[in-house]
Motif scaffolding. Structure first.
Motif, short mmCIF file in Angstrom:
data_model
loop_
_atom_site.label_atom_id
_atom_site.label_comp_id
_atom_site.label_asym_id
_atom_site.label_seq_id
_atom_site.Cartn_x
_atom_site.Cartn_y
_atom_site.Cartn_z
N ASP A 117 -2.91 12.38 -3.12
CA ASP A 117 -3.21 10.95 -3.17
C ASP A 117 -2.30 10.16 -2.23
O ASP A 117 -1.69 9.16 -2.61
CB ASP A 117 -3.09 10.41 -4.60
N ARG A 118 -2.24 10.58 -0.97
CA ARG A 118 -1.49 9.85 0.04
C ARG A 118 -2.24 8.55 0.38
O ARG A 118 -3.45 8.44 0.19
CB ARG A 118 -1.34 10.68 1.32
N LYS A 119 -1.50 7.58 0.88
CA LYS A 119 -2.08 6.30 1.29
C LYS A 119 -1.73 6.08 2.76
O LYS A 119 -0.56 5.90 3.12
CB LYS A 119 -1.53 5.18 0.41
N TYR B 199 -2.25 3.88 6.15
CA TYR B 199 -2.74 2.62 6.72
C TYR B 199 -2.80 2.77 8.24
O TYR B 199 -1.85 3.22 8.86
CB TYR B 199 -1.86 1.42 6.35
N PHE C 149 -7.37 0.79 5.16
CA PHE C 149 -6.71 1.48 4.07
C PHE C 149 -7.43 2.81 3.86
O PHE C 149 -8.63 2.83 3.57
CB PHE C 149 -6.80 0.66 2.78
N PHE D 111 0.89 -1.17 0.00
CA PHE D 111 0.00 0.00 0.00
C PHE D 111 0.92 1.21 0.00
O PHE D 111 1.51 1.54 1.03
CB PHE D 111 -0.89 -0.02 1.24
N GLY D 112 1.09 1.82 -1.19
CA GLY D 112 2.14 2.81 -1.32
C GLY D 112 3.48 2.12 -1.10
O GLY D 112 3.73 1.04 -1.62
N SER E 211 -7.35 6.05 1.45
CA SER E 211 -6.77 6.55 0.20
C SER E 211 -7.55 7.77 -0.29
O SER E 211 -8.62 8.09 0.22
CB SER E 211 -6.76 5.45 -0.87
#
Length: 285
Positions: free
Chosen positions: A223-225, A227, A257, A45-46, A259
């Motif tokens: 568009d950061r990810k 968690y 997640f 994820f990223g 996003s």
């Protein structure tokens, strides 16, 4: 109270849906594909590649094994974990700093695998050790191997999210001098070779914490990810609600997640269980 992030997509990752392996000496849950657990939907994820929640029985552990081209860190939840590596002569280990080797709750041990390194992680006590093993994908291959260990204040985590890792100063273009200095963008954090910030908080019951996406430390701002993980530390009594959403209530062992968010967005966390909730944030590019 923070406004809900209506543009954010939040997808829970339930504890029981994770990969799981119980080897007797090691009881491990895998958020992402790891070892014998493979799911094409959960590769990374990223830049976040591995998130294992491990319990290692007393007198056992991981024998010496190699790593390369990964940023690897251990977040100790309970018990003790002894680290030994190929860069420090046995018997010459220190009690803190880069040559620190016996870790306890509150400690984070970090490894840049780079062009190759070998280490072992053993539970030399009689009690179980419980920790998170996390890997990030670095922004370059063949980096110089390096270790860092740092202790993070427990009470500070009860006031707000406490940053633990942030990018190395100089980023992808860091000079040899910056690599040697090993200073992170955020003071008092461990430097990571990725556009990633890690933070941890312990949210008291009925209290709210906020996380500002990007942690004021990253290069990529759109568009950061992010968690989110809630470790299994309170016998199932902890629970949090993300962004005020009833479909984003996380119990122990659950993750989420997040996003479609941008640096500066504020994500809210509310502790809605019967015990304080320990929460780890991994904010990635």
């Amino acid at each position: 109270m923070s406004k809900a992030l209506t543009h954010a997509k939040i997808v829970p990752r339930r504890s029981n849906d994770r990969g799981h392996a119980d080897h007797g000496w090691l009881n491990s849950y895998h958020t992402f594909s790891f070892a014998d657990y493979y799911d094409p939907r959960f590769q990374n994820f990223g830049s976040l590649r591995v998130l294992n929640e491990d319990r290692v029985a007393g007198g056992t552990g991981f024998p010496t094994h190699p790593h390369r081209d990964a940023e690897i860190f251990s977040y100790i939840l309970s018990g003790e974990l002894t680290h030994r590596d190929s860069m420090i002569k046995k018997g010459a280990e220190g009690v803190e700093g880069d040559d620190f080797f016996r870790m306890k709750r509150g400690d984070v041990q970090f490894t840049t695998g780079g062009r190759g390194i070998a280490h072992s992680e053993q539970n030399e006590s009689k009690k179980e050790v419980h920790f998170l093993q996390i890997w990030a994908l670095p922004w370059a291959r063949g980096l110089t191997p390096r270790y860092h260990t740092k202790t993070f204040n427990e009470e500070a985590k009860r006031s707000a999210f406490l940053p633990i890792l942030s990018p190395l100063k100089g980023g992808r273009s860091a000079t040899a001098e910056q690599e040697k200095a090993a200073e992170a963008v955020l003071p008092d954090t461990i430097p990571v070779h990725a556009d990633l910030v890690m933070a941890a908080g312990i949210i008291p019951v009925d209290k709210r914490f906020k996380w500002t996406v990007g942690g004021n430390a990253v290069t990529k701002t759109t568009d950061r990810k992010v968690y989110i993980h809630v470790p299994m530390t309170k016998g199932g009594s902890s629970k949090i609600r993300l962004d005020g959403r009833e479909n984003a209530v996380l119990s122990e062992g659950d993750g989420a997640f997040v996003s479609g968010v941008n640096a500066g967005d504020v994500l809210s966390f509310e502790s809605v269980g019967e015990a304080e909730a320990e929460v780890v944030v991994l904010d990635s590019d």
